[in-house]
Design an enzyme around this catalytic site. Sequence first.
Site, PDB file in Angstrom:
ATOM      1  CB  CYS A 272       4.489   0.977   3.643  1.00  0.00           C
ATOM      2  SG  CYS A 272       5.129   0.885   4.933  1.00  0.00           S
ATOM      3  CB  ALA A 274      -0.366   5.045   1.481  1.00  0.00           C
ATOM      4  N   PRO A 275      -2.035   3.460  -0.232  1.00  0.00           N
ATOM      5  CG  PRO A 275      -3.107   3.839  -2.986  1.00  0.00           C
ATOM      6  CD  PRO A 275      -1.999   3.126  -1.735  1.00  0.00           C
ATOM      7  N   GLY A 276      -4.097   2.638   0.574  1.00  0.00           N
ATOM      8  CA  GLY A 276      -5.569   1.742   1.065  1.00  0.00           C
ATOM      9  C   GLY A 276      -6.618   0.125   0.204  1.00  0.00           C
ATOM     10  N   GLY A 277      -5.536   0.445  -1.182  1.00  0.00           N
ATOM     11  CA  GLY A 277      -6.211  -0.679  -1.130  1.00  0.00           C
ATOM     12  C   GLY A 277      -6.756  -2.264  -0.608  1.00  0.00           C
ATOM     13  CE  LYS A 278      -0.205  -4.655  -2.410  1.00  0.00           C
ATOM     14  NZ  LYS A 278      -0.642  -3.243  -2.643  1.00  0.00           N
ATOM     15  CG  ASP A 296       2.147   5.240   4.037  1.00  0.00           C
ATOM     16  OD1 ASP A 296       1.433   4.013   3.844  1.00  0.00           O
ATOM     17  OD2 ASP A 296       2.143   6.610   4.070  1.00  0.00           O
ATOM     18  CG  ASP A 352       2.531  -3.066  -1.306  1.00  0.00           C
ATOM     19  OD1 ASP A 352       3.894  -3.015  -1.740  1.00  0.00           O
ATOM     20  OD2 ASP A 352       1.575  -2.489  -1.437  1.00  0.00           O
ATOM     21  CB  CYS A 405       5.509  -2.996  -7.545  1.00  0.00           C
ATOM     22  SG  CYS A 405       6.105  -0.661  -6.773  1.00  0.00           S
TER      23      CYS A 405
END
Length: 464
Positions: A272, A274-278, A296, A352, A405
């Site tokens: 999962c 997206a958006p790819g920060g991690k 994703d 995530d 989150c």
Amino acid sequence: MLTNNSNLNFSSRAAAVVIVQNWVDKGFSLSALLAQYLHRLPLPQRPLAQELSFGALRWFYRLDALLTDMLEKPLRGKKRTVHFILLIGLYQLLYLDKPKYAIVKETVDTAVELKQGWAKGLVNAVLRRLLREHDRLLQKLDASWNTKYAYPEWLIEQIKSDWKELDADIEDIFTAGNQRPPMTLRINQNKQTVEQYQQHLQAKHIMSHRLSDENYEHQRLWCEDALLLEQPQSVDRLPGFESGTASVQDAAAQLAARILEPQPAERVLDACAAPGGKTLHMLELQPAMSELVALDISAERLQQVTENLQRGGFSANTSDPAAAQPKLQLITADATARGWWDRELFDCILRDAPCSATGVIRRHPDIKVLRRADDIPGLIALQQTILHNLWGMLKPGGRLLYATCSVLRAENDQQIDRFLQTHTDALETVIQASWGKSLSAGRQILPGQHQMDGFYYAQLNKQL
């Protein structure tokens, strides 16, 4: 409704009315609506349209109850647009620092602009009544948490139930959810130290500070790579943004890569993604991984991962053996399935989870209206399915970081407790940290704590 005529040009206020009406009455995506309507406005008008749209949604339950109380009868059918014109006007009177007479006049003008000129007198009367009876009307609203904090009743009761016995100030959760979110940067310290980047910001008159535990003797940092901006900025003003020196990512989300801590030669799965920060953060911290797979279900969202990686200087799905980076695969697939998997086990997995997103309401106020109580059992079941499926892809001795989150315990520590009870080869590794709250399993950051979004983390090890 004015949604079908793509040739219409709107003022900021009219655009906000159309966005909010389509979101509330039709359930359209807020991000899609913003993309559809903001581009029709001149650049200087877009911030106000976005402010009004987010603000009206953030305070929808409060504003809607106020308006219902002030109207003799509901506005339905073709008159329904006037309801949302009034919501935008009420939001401005209550929450924006602007001359009241100007707000009343501009809201009346918006009615004319949206072909609702018949309602000029009604709009004027309702807004002026709020100015006259402000204290009495708001006192009535403040008698209920639903209309005081603009949260749905089911979510209020669930948060109360989850946190009343854990030394949490429950009202702080709702207050934090209604605040404008801060803008936090993640600095790629392979390119610049946080202190060096902070100096570059200061040269552009952008003030920032690091996140630290002020009660700790040596000012321990919450997030080693984070800088919190005193005022949000356009990314165009951020030095080195396009070259990947800085990324926009909340500090709570930045904890994931630091907790999982990929090691050299490890094969890593970011499920999962997206958006790819991690994903990008893990590559910045450990470029010596043997392989990183970013998964994703949405091809469109996976494109965001591609763009983030390219900005950071990484190329996905490359076959160049001389490339100075881990093998990097981006796969569009469902994390509940296994058809995409090559049967090679992973050393570590970041999971995530799809969740209620109740920890990031300050960034996505539409969650308060779109999310329903009956969504939660389905999300819990989906989380269980994904967790069980990914566990089978993890090497013995490997580790899985479960993240959401959410602030709902059924999605977080209660979910992990159930998993530990049903998987005898799973063992929790306690996260040693001073941020958040320690639960029966994992740690929970509540919204606004340490200036972070609401997030939950639990790390599981697969026994040999």
